[in-house]
Write a protein that holds these residues in place. Structure first.
Motif, PDB file in Angstrom:
ATOM      1  N   LEU A 158      16.588  31.869 -14.513  1.00 48.57           N
ATOM      2  CA  LEU A 158      16.810  30.728 -13.638  1.00 48.57           C
ATOM      3  C   LEU A 158      16.835  31.147 -12.171  1.00 48.57           C
ATOM      4  CD1 LEU A 158      17.445  27.729 -13.252  1.00 48.57           C
ATOM      5  CD2 LEU A 158      19.875  28.267 -13.590  1.00 48.57           C
ATOM      6  N   HIS A 174      13.377  31.909 -11.038  1.00 43.76           N
ATOM      7  CA  HIS A 174      12.632  30.654 -10.853  1.00 43.76           C
ATOM      8  C   HIS A 174      12.993  30.000  -9.520  1.00 43.76           C
ATOM      9  CE1 HIS A 174      10.704  26.870 -11.803  1.00 43.76           C
ATOM     10  NE2 HIS A 174      11.855  26.239 -11.542  1.00 43.76           N
ATOM     11  N   ARG A 175      14.303  29.960  -9.236  1.00 44.47           N
ATOM     12  CA  ARG A 175      14.740  29.347  -7.973  1.00 44.47           C
ATOM     13  C   ARG A 175      14.207  30.132  -6.780  1.00 44.47           C
ATOM     14  NH1 ARG A 175      21.083  27.957  -9.442  1.00 44.47           N
ATOM     15  NH2 ARG A 175      20.642  26.124 -10.760  1.00 44.47           N
TER      16      ARG A 175
END
Length: 284
Positions: free
Chosen positions: A59, A62-63
């Motif tokens: 995550l 991805h950010r």
């Protein structure tokens, strides 16, 4: 006492009751090793924690990727708007409005041309408008962007209200006393100012009053004035094209005086006195 050989032995009932009973499950299933349950729970928890940590890392990555992509996009947009020649001002995309007459279109265009090649978003429209407004024939100007690569310059020209003699011709003046332009002859629709063009303490107030009066006249009445003069700021006199004289007085209440003179002009007269507009007079 120990039983004699060959005799039956009997066990008392209370001894049978004291013998411990063994559960059936204990007799069928083998015993579980110590620590097996704790080890299984520990292993499952560690696996779940590892999975959560891996998911958090994915995550986060991805950010970070999304953030970098957005920053790259914004940087590209900023470069196109601020530095790229794609949106730069083109010389043939300069549109002019309000030019003509006393306003020279070439001079207005020359005031804008230093910005040619500059990205449109970086063009200082206020500075361009100020440069255009320095032209004598321009009262004020407004500059607006015309995307993707042009500007529109809207000019409000100065309106001459009188002509004054100068060496080599006539200078046209607006109601602020600004010398708009010089022409070889007096335009047919403008009066001649007989007050000298000087900044002396004696003539400057008189000239200012004359120009203020002429600036207050509607176009049809201004076109009837042949000459305008004053001995002082309180004694403005107009000479009309038909030879009649208008004693105007000072520049105060000019709107009311225009209304009164319009009514008086319905009757022929040699002199129209509107210096006191609430008590006007006429004479031959």
């Amino acid at each position: 006492m120990p039983a004699a050989p060959g005799r039956e032995q009997t066990v008392p009932g209370d001894a049978l009751e004291r013998r411990p009973s063994v559960p059936a499950a204990a007799r069928v299933l083998p015993d579980r090793p110590r620590g097996a349950t704790a080890a299984a729970v520990s292993t499952g928890l560690a696996a779940r924690l590892a999975e959560k940590a891996a998911a958090d890392r994915r995550l986060l990555l991805h950010r970070i990727g999304v953030t970098l992509a957005v920053l790259a996009l914004l940087g590209g947009v900023a470069w196109v708007l601020l530095f790229s020649p794609l949106l730069a001002l083109q010389g043939d995309k300069i549109e002019l409005a309000g030019v003509g007459g006393e306003v020279d279109a070439a001079q207005v265009r020359a005031a804008v041309e230093p910005e040619v090649g500059t990205p449109l978003l970086r063009v200082d429209t206020s500075a361009v408008a100020d440069r255009v407004a320095t032209l004598p024939a321009v009262e004020r100007a407004q500059v607006s962007r015309s995307w993707p690569d042009g500007v529109t310059v809207t000019v409000v020209p100065r309106q001459p209200v009188a002509a004054a003699p100068v060496e080599g011709g006539w200078v046209l003046l607006d109601d602020d006393g600004v010398q708009v332009t010089t022409v070889p002859e007096v335009p047919a629709d403008l009066p001649e100012v007989t007050v000298p063009l000087s900044t002396s303490a004696e003539t400057a107030p008189a000239l200012e009053a004359v120009l203020s009066v002429l600036g207050a006249l509607p176009p049809d009445l201004l076109g009837q004035v042949a000459e305008a003069g004053a001995t002082s700021a309180e004694h403005v006199t107009l000479t009309l094209a038909d030879g009649a004289t208008v004693r105007w007085g000072d520049a105060g209440e000019s709107e009311l005086k225009v209304e009164v003179l319009t009514v008086l002009r319905q009757q022929p007269a040699g002199v129209y006195d509107v210096s006191v507009p609430r008590a006007p007079t006429t004479s031959s």
